[in-house]
Write an enzyme that holds these catalytic residues in place. Structure first.
Site, short mmCIF file in Angstrom:
data_model
loop_
_atom_site.label_atom_id
_atom_site.label_comp_id
_atom_site.label_asym_id
_atom_site.label_seq_id
_atom_site.Cartn_x
_atom_site.Cartn_y
_atom_site.Cartn_z
N LYS A 12 0.85 -1.20 0.00
CA LYS A 12 0.00 0.00 0.00
C LYS A 12 0.88 1.24 0.00
O LYS A 12 2.06 1.21 0.38
CB LYS A 12 -0.93 0.02 1.21
CG LYS A 12 -0.26 0.02 2.59
CD LYS A 12 0.20 1.38 3.09
CE LYS A 12 0.85 1.28 4.48
NZ LYS A 12 1.63 2.49 4.85
N GLY A 99 10.36 -2.86 6.11
CA GLY A 99 10.71 -1.60 6.75
C GLY A 99 10.65 -0.41 5.82
O GLY A 99 11.39 0.55 5.99
N ASP A 139 -2.77 -0.96 10.61
CA ASP A 139 -2.96 -1.00 9.15
C ASP A 139 -3.63 -2.29 8.67
O ASP A 139 -3.98 -2.38 7.49
CB ASP A 139 -1.61 -0.85 8.43
CG ASP A 139 -1.07 0.56 8.48
OD1 ASP A 139 -1.79 1.46 8.95
OD2 ASP A 139 0.08 0.77 8.05
#
Length: 287
Positions: A12, A99, A139
Site C-alpha cells: 500500500k 521496513g 494498518d
C-alpha cells in the site's frame, strides 16, 4: 474444496499522511489516504490434516516465527474457532521491501486472516476479521476490507475512497527507519487541521503531504537525497514513516523511463495504484 490456496498480499501507499493530534495514551491521531498497489507478496496456505499446528515454511531472517505477523494472525484466527482445525503450512514469497512503509507485514497478516477464514471454512464476517486484525496492527483492517480508504484514528477508522489509479515509481533508499523514533521526535508536526472526509477523494492537491517527511529527511540523509532526485520529475512523497518514497505518473512507460535513470544503490519497482485490493480480486475469482 481444495486443501491449498495461493493469495496475493499487496503493498500500500499512504498518498498523504497528516498527524492531527496526540492521544493521552501516546498514540497519534491521523488522517491518511490508503491505496493498494498491484505489487504483492504471495502466500500459499496448505492444510496438513495429519500434522497439527501452524507452520511457516519460509522464516524471515531476523524475525522469530512467534513474532511474525503471519503466525500471530493464524493463531488469533484459530483461537476464535471452537472447531478442531487441521494444521496448516504457510509458504511466503517475499517481494515487498521490509521496513519501507509499504505495509508488507500488515498485508501478510490480513491475507492470512482472509485466506484461512476461507480455507478453514470458519465463516467469519469482514467486520470480525478486521477487528481481529486491529489487535495485530493499525494498518491490518484496510487490507482485510480491501478497498482504498481514508483512514482516521490511528488509521483504523476507514471511509472508502476512489483516488485516481495512476502509476507509481517506488524507491527504497538504503536505510532502515525506526517508526517509534519518528513519532517520538520533538520536531514532528502534530497539529495539522482535520479535513472534512468525503466518500470519494478527488485529486492530489499540493496541500496534502506526509507530516513525517521533514523529520525522516533530517534523520536519514539517504531518504532526503532520494526525495530530492525523484522530485525533479514531479511531486514525490514519503509513504508511512518510510523509508520508501514514491512519484506518481500517468502511464507505466513514463514511470519506467524514470526508473531506468535512477541512481545506483537504490532499489524499487514500478506498480499501478488500484482501489480494489488484488487479494479481494483473487478471492472473487475463487468463488
Amino acid at each position: 474444496m481444495s486443501n491449498s490456496i495461493t493469495l496475493p498480499s499487496p503493498a500500500k501507499l499512504n498518498l498523504f499522511l497528516h498527524i492531527t493530534g496526540r492521544r493521552p495514551d501516546g498514540y497519534h491521531e491521523l488522517q491518511t489516504l490508503f491505496q493498494f498497489l498491484d505489487y504483492s507478496d504471495e502466500l500459499t496456505f496448505t492444510l496438513t490434516p495429519g500434522q497439527r499446528g501452524i507452520h511457516l515454511a519460509d522464516s524471515i531472517p531476523g524475525v522469530p516465527d512467534d513474532d511474525n505477523l503471519i503466525i500471530r494472525a493464524a493463531r488469533a484466527l484459530a483461537d476464535l474457532s471452537s472447531k478442531d482445525l487441521p494444521g496448516v503450512t504457510i509458504h511466503l514469497k517475499k517481494r515487498i521491501p521490509m521496513g519501507g512503509g509499504l505495509g508488507g507485514g500488515s498485508s501478510n497478516a490480513a491475507t492470512t486472516l482472509v485466506g484461512l477464514n476461507h480455507l478453514w471454512q470458519l465463516g467469519l464476517s469482514e467486520d470480525e476479521l478486521a477487528s481481529t486484525g486491529l489487535a495485530l496492527g493499525a494498518d491490518v483492517p484496510v487490507f482485510v476490507r480491501g478497498h482504498a480508504a481514508i483512514g482516521e484514528g490511528v488509521g483504523e477508522i476507514l471511509t472508502a475512497a476512489n483516488p485516481p489509479e495512476d502509476w507509481f515509481l517506488v524507491l527504497k533508499p538504503d536505510c532502515e527507519i525506526n517508526t517509534g523514533k519518528i513519532f517520538s521526535e520533538q520536531g514532528l508536526t502534530r497539529d495539522t487541521p482535520k479535513m472534512k472526509i468525503r466518500p470519494a477523494f478527488e485529486g492530489d492537491a499540493s496541500r496534502y503531504r506526509n507530516d513525517c517527511e521533514d523529520v525522516v529527511c533530517e534523520l536519514y540523509p539517504e531518504v532526503k537525497k532520494s526525495l530530492r532526485w525523484l522530485s525533479q520529475f514531479g511531486p514525490a512523497r514519503l509513504t508511512g514513516t518510510g523509508a520508501c518514497i514514491f512519484g506518481r505518473f500517468p502511464t507505466e512507460s513514463a514511470a519506467r523511463i524514470i526508473w531506468e535513470s535512477k541512481p545506483s544503490g537504490i532499489t524499487g519497482f514500478v506498480a499501478k495504484g488500484v482501489n480494489i485490493s488484488p487479494l479481494h480480486t483473487k478471492l472473487v475469482e475463487l468463488k
